[in-house]
Design a protein around this motif. Structure first.
Motif, short mmCIF file in Angstrom:
data_model
loop_
_atom_site.label_atom_id
_atom_site.label_comp_id
_atom_site.label_asym_id
_atom_site.label_seq_id
_atom_site.Cartn_x
_atom_site.Cartn_y
_atom_site.Cartn_z
N ILE A 61 49.87 13.00 36.79
CA ILE A 61 50.34 11.66 36.10
C ILE A 61 51.53 11.46 36.32
O ILE A 61 52.63 12.44 36.30
N GLN A 62 51.84 10.09 36.85
CA GLN A 62 53.19 9.73 37.14
C GLN A 62 53.67 8.73 36.07
O GLN A 62 52.81 7.65 35.74
N GLN A 63 54.65 8.77 35.22
CA GLN A 63 55.03 8.05 34.45
C GLN A 63 56.40 7.16 34.52
O GLN A 63 57.13 7.55 35.39
N PHE A 64 56.42 5.99 33.69
CA PHE A 64 57.26 4.96 34.08
C PHE A 64 57.23 3.99 32.85
O PHE A 64 56.62 4.33 31.93
N THR A 65 58.25 3.22 32.68
CA THR A 65 58.50 2.55 31.52
C THR A 65 58.34 0.85 32.05
O THR A 65 59.02 0.69 32.88
N SER A 66 57.63 0.14 31.21
CA SER A 66 57.70 -1.35 31.65
C SER A 66 57.74 -2.19 30.30
O SER A 66 56.65 -1.85 29.53
N SER A 67 58.25 -3.14 30.16
CA SER A 67 58.28 -4.03 28.88
C SER A 67 58.45 -3.15 27.66
O SER A 67 57.91 -3.41 26.60
N THR B 11 55.59 2.71 27.59
CA THR B 11 55.53 3.92 28.64
C THR B 11 53.94 3.36 29.25
O THR B 11 53.04 3.14 28.79
N GLY B 12 54.18 3.66 30.73
CA GLY B 12 52.96 3.28 31.50
C GLY B 12 52.82 4.73 32.34
O GLY B 12 53.50 5.53 32.43
N TYR B 13 51.40 4.90 33.02
CA TYR B 13 51.11 5.95 33.52
C TYR B 13 50.13 5.42 34.77
O TYR B 13 49.31 4.72 34.70
#
Length: 317
Positions: free
Chosen positions: A94-100, A103-105
């Motif tokens: 699972i690769q995690q990021f942040t947008s708006s 947290t997104g995956y």
């Protein structure tokens, strides 16, 4: 598939720590098959694909009616897909990021074996818009990619090339997840990807049969399959730059994929060749609350899922 907008979402990297992303390879991978050990692609049971869609619908229904980025329905969708892959013997990350501000995956699954210097990827976006469950957009692509991955496991398939499957987050905000993945690959690891296949909206209720024309070899693979079915295809133009192949293409990776149409209207000529209703959108429920399990054409879903498997087997052998 995202709406055509001019702005780009802001992304802040949070977590991406995994050997897979750092090296592009899997420790303890099974040996490559002997030369010439080719296998025929399996028929993908459309009932299995529809069972995944029913699960995604149930997840949306239990989580405010959608599976959008940053919402509980998205994470539950990802957990469902991951559990299936883990049980089938995949190495999942699972690769995690942040947008708006949310947290997104991304979920990336590697099948052990094959030449990790030549990676064939198939992917789809797993998020919906907030308006609905997103069963055609893009449960259809996500479920078909999942079932193709499970078919690899059932067959014990050991291709010459390395197989990787991916489910992207926050596509509807501007291909955020797939762009994050591509941008965080080293130049060497990007070069190892011999092809990325994208599947976004492949079960539209008034379907067309559209093939991406970005890479000649990948395009021919899909066209050959549909020619064998006696189903004419057209070049895909409606979704250019609007789905997860775009970040890969921009990075120089060969891309291809399938699409059955969104809010463009089916012409009389297209209805004559494919059936359906002229003057009506390929998907009247595009980005709407009516994009449910009732918003799927089983024949289109079946044909496209089988074409997906055919391309994975052909391009990885």
């Amino acid at each position: 598939m995202k709406l055509p907008v001019s702005g780009r979402a802001t992304v802040t990297a949070v977590v991406a720590a995994a050997t897979l992303f750092a090296t592009g390879s899997i420790a303890g991978a099974a040996p490559a098959p002997e030369a010439g050990a080719l296998a025929a692609a399996p028929d993908i049971p459309v009932a299995n694909v529809k069972a995944h869609l029913a699960q995604l619908q149930s997840i949306a229904t239990a989580n405010g009616g959608n599976r959008a980025h940053g919402r509980t329905g998205y994470k539950a969708s990802l957990d469902y897909v991951k559990a299936k892959l883990d049980a089938a013997g995949y190495t999942t990350v699972i690769q995690q990021f942040t947008s708006s501000g949310r947290t997104g995956y991304n979920l990336v699954a590697d099948w052990p074996g094959g030449d990790t210097g030549r990676v064939v990827m198939a992917g789809s976006h797993l998020d919906s818009v907030t308006a609905g469950a997103g069963i055609n957009d893009n449960g259809s692509g996500s479920a078909a990619v999942l079932e193709a991955a499970l078919a690899v496991s059932r067959a014990g398939y050991q291709p010459a090339k390395h197989l990787r499957f991916a489910w992207w987050g926050a596509e509807e905000l501007g291909m955020v997840g797939s762009r994050y993945y591509v941008n965080n690959l080293s130049a060497a690891n990007r070069a190892r990807i011999s092809g990325y296949l994208n599947f976004d909206m492949i079960g539209s209720p008034n379907p067309g049969y559209f093939v991406y024309d970005d890479d000649p070899a990948i395009e021919k693979t899909f066209k050959d399959y549909f020619t064998g079915l006696g189903v004419p295809t057209e070049i895909e133009t409606e979704g250019d730059g609007r789905s997860d192949h775009a970040p890969f293409k921009n990075a120089g990776v060969p891309v291809g994929g399938l699409f059955s149409g969104a809010d463009y209207l089916k012409t009389a000529a297209q209805a004559a060749k494919w059936g359906g209703t002229a003057g009506r959108a390929f998907d009247r429920c595009y980005h709407s609350s009516c994009d449910t399990t009732a918003n799927i054409d089983d024949t289109a879903l079946d044909r496209n899922a089988d074409a997906l498997a055919y391309a994975v087997w052909t391009l990885s052998s």
